[in-house]
Scaffold this active site. Structure first.
Site, PDB file in Angstrom:
ATOM      1  N   HIS A   1      39.847  42.100  34.163  1.00 50.14           N
ATOM      2  CA  HIS A   1      39.722  41.284  35.460  1.00 50.14           C
ATOM      3  C   HIS A   1      40.511  40.004  35.991  1.00 50.14           C
ATOM      4  O   HIS A   1      41.171  39.196  34.959  1.00 50.14           O
ATOM      5  CB  HIS A   1      38.356  40.050  35.866  1.00 50.14           C
TER       6      HIS A   1
ATOM      7  N   CYS B   1      32.188  37.066  38.047  1.00 49.22           N
ATOM      8  CA  CYS B   1      31.095  37.647  37.641  1.00 49.22           C
ATOM      9  C   CYS B   1      30.185  37.371  36.629  1.00 49.22           C
ATOM     10  O   CYS B   1      30.630  35.899  36.318  1.00 49.22           O
ATOM     11  CB  CYS B   1      31.434  39.282  36.994  1.00 49.22           C
TER      12      CYS B   1
ATOM     13  N   GLU C   1      40.369  37.215  36.977  1.00 51.76           N
ATOM     14  CA  GLU C   1      40.273  36.117  36.016  1.00 51.76           C
ATOM     15  C   GLU C   1      40.558  35.511  34.300  1.00 51.76           C
ATOM     16  O   GLU C   1      41.238  34.893  33.803  1.00 51.76           O
ATOM     17  CB  GLU C   1      38.567  35.583  35.905  1.00 51.76           C
TER      18      GLU C   1
ATOM     19  N   CYS D   1      32.986  36.779  33.093  1.00 53.15           N
ATOM     20  CA  CYS D   1      34.349  36.331  34.086  1.00 53.15           C
ATOM     21  C   CYS D   1      33.503  34.455  33.957  1.00 53.15           C
ATOM     22  O   CYS D   1      34.288  33.204  32.867  1.00 53.15           O
ATOM     23  CB  CYS D   1      34.728  36.105  35.076  1.00 53.15           C
TER      24      CYS D   1
END
Length: 178
Positions: free
Chosen positions: A67, A97, A69, A100
């Protein structure tokens, strides 16, 4: 102890910087868009300097954890030579999410600034407030809604493009004889 999440939780200098750094996160999101990935971008800032950048790339990297992040925080940790990013701020175009959000706690990010909320999977303020749970051993200051319209627009454009491509493919596919 719940940190404030309103746009007023930082002074005017931070607000100006927040917009500038979110624009850089949007540039990262554009790279994801161009790669065919869900367009989420992130930058990590420490002492006014970008020390990490990332965009969503789980498909192209064959890594479900890639992701924006995660990629940006890995880049930042590598840049400073420490997995603890104490004092740093993460700017990300979409509310993180659960994976993360946990990563932010483990990396000891001081501050999170995000653009668009994520009603289905947002783990900061929307679907679940993971950072407010008593078992979290680190408090993160946060601010949502920075350039929210632009952050939301790139997501909407991406999914509209995907739906249109799927519709075109469906129209070209001959019905099966069966």
């Amino acid at each position: 102890m719940t940190p404030p999440t309103s746009p007023d939780n930082s002074d005017n200098t931070d607000k100006t910087d927040d917009v500038a750094f979110m624009q850089q996160a949007l540039q990262q999101a554009q790279q994801a868009f161009e790669a065919g990935e869900v367009p989420v971008g992130a930058v990590v800032v420490l002492d006014g300097e970008v020390i990490g950048r990332g965009y969503n790339q789980p498909i192209t990297s064959l890594d479900p954890s890639a992701h924006a992040e995660m990629v940006a925080l890995r880049d930042a940790a590598s840049h400073i030579g420490n997995y603890r990013l104490t004092g740093a701020t993460l700017y990300v175009t979409v509310e993180p999410c659960s994976m993360c959000s946990g990563l932010l706690v483990h990396s000891r990010i001081r501050r999170l600034v995000y653009g668009a909320t994520e009603p289905k999977a947002g783990a900061v303020d929307s679907a679940i407030r993971l950072l407010d749970q008593p078992f979290m051993n680190h408090v993160i200051e946060r601010r949502g809604g920075v350039l929210a319209q632009a952050c939301s627009a790139i997501m909407s454009d991406f999914f509209a493009m995907r739906r249109a491509a799927k519709k075109r493919l469906k129209q070209r596919t001959p019905p099966s004889d069966g």
